[in-house]
Design a protein around this motif. Structure first.
Motif, PDB file in Angstrom:
ATOM      1  N   ALA A 135       0.832  -1.212   0.000  1.00 47.21           N
ATOM      2  CA  ALA A 135       0.000   0.000   0.000  1.00 47.21           C
ATOM      3  C   ALA A 135       0.864   1.258   0.000  1.00 47.21           C
ATOM      4  O   ALA A 135       0.584   2.215  -0.736  1.00 47.21           O
ATOM      5  CB  ALA A 135      -0.934  -0.006   1.206  1.00 47.21           C
ATOM      6  N   ILE A 136       1.919   1.263   0.783  1.00 46.25           N
ATOM      7  CA  ILE A 136       2.789   2.438   0.856  1.00 46.25           C
ATOM      8  C   ILE A 136       3.581   2.604  -0.440  1.00 46.25           C
ATOM      9  O   ILE A 136       3.693   3.715  -0.972  1.00 46.25           O
ATOM     10  CB  ILE A 136       3.714   2.357   2.092  1.00 46.25           C
ATOM     11  N   SER A 137       4.101   1.501  -0.962  1.00 51.66           N
ATOM     12  CA  SER A 137       4.846   1.625  -2.220  1.00 51.66           C
ATOM     13  C   SER A 137       3.917   2.039  -3.364  1.00 51.66           C
ATOM     14  O   SER A 137       4.304   2.830  -4.227  1.00 51.66           O
ATOM     15  CB  SER A 137       5.598   0.332  -2.546  1.00 51.66           C
ATOM     16  N   SER A 138       2.677   1.579  -3.370  1.00 55.89           N
ATOM     17  CA  SER A 138       1.700   2.021  -4.383  1.00 55.89           C
ATOM     18  C   SER A 138       1.409   3.504  -4.245  1.00 55.89           C
ATOM     19  O   SER A 138       1.311   4.223  -5.244  1.00 55.89           O
ATOM     20  CB  SER A 138       0.386   1.249  -4.255  1.00 55.89           C
ATOM     21  N   ALA A 139       1.258   3.939  -3.011  1.00 52.73           N
ATOM     22  CA  ALA A 139       0.973   5.362  -2.766  1.00 52.73           C
ATOM     23  C   ALA A 139       2.132   6.254  -3.215  1.00 52.73           C
ATOM     24  O   ALA A 139       1.916   7.425  -3.524  1.00 52.73           O
ATOM     25  CB  ALA A 139       0.668   5.582  -1.284  1.00 52.73           C
ATOM     26  N   CYS A 140       3.322   5.699  -3.266  1.00 56.05           N
ATOM     27  CA  CYS A 140       4.480   6.461  -3.767  1.00 56.05           C
ATOM     28  C   CYS A 140       4.619   6.348  -5.282  1.00 56.05           C
ATOM     29  O   CYS A 140       4.915   7.332  -5.961  1.00 56.05           O
ATOM     30  CB  CYS A 140       5.759   5.962  -3.093  1.00 56.05           C
ATOM     31  N   LEU A 141       4.414   5.148  -5.816  1.00 56.51           N
ATOM     32  CA  LEU A 141       4.618   4.913  -7.250  1.00 56.51           C
ATOM     33  C   LEU A 141       3.563   5.575  -8.135  1.00 56.51           C
ATOM     34  O   LEU A 141       3.896   6.182  -9.147  1.00 56.51           O
ATOM     35  CB  LEU A 141       4.595   3.413  -7.529  1.00 56.51           C
ATOM     36  N   TRP A 142       2.293   5.417  -7.777  1.00 57.94           N
ATOM     37  CA  TRP A 142       1.220   5.895  -8.643  1.00 57.94           C
ATOM     38  C   TRP A 142       1.302   7.385  -8.954  1.00 57.94           C
ATOM     39  O   TRP A 142       1.195   7.775 -10.116  1.00 57.94           O
ATOM     40  CB  TRP A 142      -0.144   5.522  -8.065  1.00 57.94           C
ATOM     41  N   ALA A 195       4.887   1.801 -15.115  1.00 61.08           N
ATOM     42  CA  ALA A 195       3.443   1.566 -15.014  1.00 61.08           C
ATOM     43  C   ALA A 195       3.146   0.099 -14.713  1.00 61.08           C
ATOM     44  O   ALA A 195       2.244  -0.205 -13.929  1.00 61.08           O
ATOM     45  CB  ALA A 195       2.745   2.012 -16.298  1.00 61.08           C
ATOM     46  N   ARG A 196       3.907  -0.809 -15.324  1.00 62.02           N
ATOM     47  CA  ARG A 196       3.734  -2.231 -15.001  1.00 62.02           C
ATOM     48  C   ARG A 196       4.039  -2.487 -13.537  1.00 62.02           C
ATOM     49  O   ARG A 196       3.313  -3.205 -12.848  1.00 62.02           O
ATOM     50  CB  ARG A 196       4.669  -3.087 -15.853  1.00 62.02           C
ATOM     51  N   LEU A 197       5.130  -1.922 -13.069  1.00 63.82           N
ATOM     52  CA  LEU A 197       5.497  -2.069 -11.664  1.00 63.82           C
ATOM     53  C   LEU A 197       4.393  -1.525 -10.759  1.00 63.82           C
ATOM     54  O   LEU A 197       4.007  -2.171  -9.776  1.00 63.82           O
ATOM     55  CB  LEU A 197       6.828  -1.348 -11.399  1.00 63.82           C
ATOM     56  N   ALA A 198       3.862  -0.352 -11.103  1.00 59.93           N
ATOM     57  CA  ALA A 198       2.785   0.250 -10.306  1.00 59.93           C
ATOM     58  C   ALA A 198       1.519  -0.591 -10.358  1.00 59.93           C
ATOM     59  O   ALA A 198       0.824  -0.743  -9.342  1.00 59.93           O
ATOM     60  CB  ALA A 198       2.502   1.672 -10.793  1.00 59.93           C
ATOM     61  N   ALA A 199       1.201  -1.161 -11.515  1.00 53.68           N
ATOM     62  CA  ALA A 199      -0.003  -1.990 -11.643  1.00 53.68           C
ATOM     63  C   ALA A 199       0.132  -3.277 -10.825  1.00 53.68           C
ATOM     64  O   ALA A 199      -0.814  -3.686 -10.134  1.00 53.68           O
ATOM     65  CB  ALA A 199      -0.266  -2.311 -13.112  1.00 53.68           C
ATOM     66  N   ILE A 200       1.290  -3.901 -10.891  1.00 56.62           N
ATOM     67  CA  ILE A 200       1.527  -5.106 -10.087  1.00 56.62           C
ATOM     68  C   ILE A 200       1.447  -4.768  -8.610  1.00 56.62           C
ATOM     69  O   ILE A 200       0.848  -5.494  -7.812  1.00 56.62           O
ATOM     70  CB  ILE A 200       2.886  -5.746 -10.458  1.00 56.62           C
ATOM     71  N   ASP A 201       2.033  -3.647  -8.240  1.00 55.21           N
ATOM     72  CA  ASP A 201       2.002  -3.181  -6.853  1.00 55.21           C
ATOM     73  C   ASP A 201       0.555  -2.948  -6.395  1.00 55.21           C
ATOM     74  O   ASP A 201       0.180  -3.318  -5.287  1.00 55.21           O
ATOM     75  CB  ASP A 201       2.831  -1.905  -6.727  1.00 55.21           C
ATOM     76  N   MET A 202      -0.255  -2.346  -7.263  1.00 53.60           N
ATOM     77  CA  MET A 202      -1.650  -2.094  -6.910  1.00 53.60           C
ATOM     78  C   MET A 202      -2.414  -3.401  -6.760  1.00 53.60           C
ATOM     79  O   MET A 202      -3.231  -3.556  -5.845  1.00 53.60           O
ATOM     80  CB  MET A 202      -2.320  -1.204  -7.966  1.00 53.60           C
ATOM     81  N   LEU A 203      -2.162  -4.355  -7.634  1.00 52.47           N
ATOM     82  CA  LEU A 203      -2.807  -5.660  -7.522  1.00 52.47           C
ATOM     83  C   LEU A 203      -2.425  -6.335  -6.207  1.00 52.47           C
ATOM     84  O   LEU A 203      -3.277  -6.870  -5.501  1.00 52.47           O
ATOM     85  CB  LEU A 203      -2.424  -6.545  -8.709  1.00 52.47           C
ATOM     86  N   LEU A 204      -1.148  -6.289  -5.863  1.00 53.46           N
ATOM     87  CA  LEU A 204      -0.697  -6.884  -4.600  1.00 53.46           C
ATOM     88  C   LEU A 204      -1.245  -6.123  -3.391  1.00 53.46           C
ATOM     89  O   LEU A 204      -1.513  -6.722  -2.351  1.00 53.46           O
ATOM     90  CB  LEU A 204       0.827  -6.964  -4.567  1.00 53.46           C
ATOM     91  N   THR A 205      -1.428  -4.816  -3.535  1.00 53.73           N
ATOM     92  CA  THR A 205      -2.078  -4.035  -2.474  1.00 53.73           C
ATOM     93  C   THR A 205      -3.493  -4.543  -2.250  1.00 53.73           C
ATOM     94  O   THR A 205      -3.923  -4.750  -1.110  1.00 53.73           O
ATOM     95  CB  THR A 205      -2.107  -2.536  -2.838  1.00 53.73           C
TER      96      THR A 205
END
Length: 160
Positions: free
Chosen positions: A102-109, A137-147
């Motif tokens: 969640a934190i890494s998504s909040a930073c990446l997006w 964007a792929r990294l952020a999308a994967i991160d969001m899915l894992l979130t």
């Protein structure tokens, strides 16, 4: 239920905002997948941009309301099933795993969104920024899915 705040609508001990976030993440993940499909296979760059900006706004509003709810009412009493109770170690581990994503998504997006808005033309089209954008964007999308997945696991362990 006799917990502080508003009770949820999914039939668990969770608060209203926790239930909203659980349901919202279903729609966010579905919309994210659709957006990626549209840009990758159908080359609908403007639609992708609109979907992503809409998702960013929805996430900002939902997460802000969720954080306010958590700060006002907490979650641990509801998780334990009694006022003054405490969550199990398994629930805490699930929460920590969720927070990593969640934190890494909040930073990446925001970074991916900002860079796309700055480096792509107003009418989106492939450009010199495309290769970098696809990677991040792929990294952020994967991160969001894992979130989302770790959030659902936390919800199940904590409130059902």
């Amino acid at each position: 239920m006799d917990f502080p705040g508003y009770d949820g609508f999914l039939g668990s001990r969770a608060s209203f905002m926790l239930d909203v976030v659980v349901v919202a993440m279903l729609f966010v993940v579905a919309a994210l997948c659709w957006s990626i499909y549209e840009v990758r296979y159908r080359k609908r760059y403007t639609l992708h941009k609109r979907i992503q900006l809409t998702l960013a706004a929805i996430l900002l509003i939902t997460v802000t309301a969720f954080e306010i709810d958590i700060r006002l009412y907490g979650w641990e009493d509801r998780s334990a099933g009694s006022i003054g109770g405490s969550a199990t170690p398994t629930v805490w581990k699930a929460l920590y795993a969720h927070l990593i994503f969640a934190i890494s998504s909040a930073c990446l997006w925001p970074v991916v969104t900002y860079r796309a808005l700055r480096r792509f033309p107003d009418k989106p089209a492939p450009s010199t920024h495309s290769r970098s954008h696809v990677f991040w964007a792929r990294l952020a999308a994967i991160d969001m899915l894992l979130t989302a997945v770790t959030g659902w696991v936390f919800y199940l362990l904590a409130f059902l």
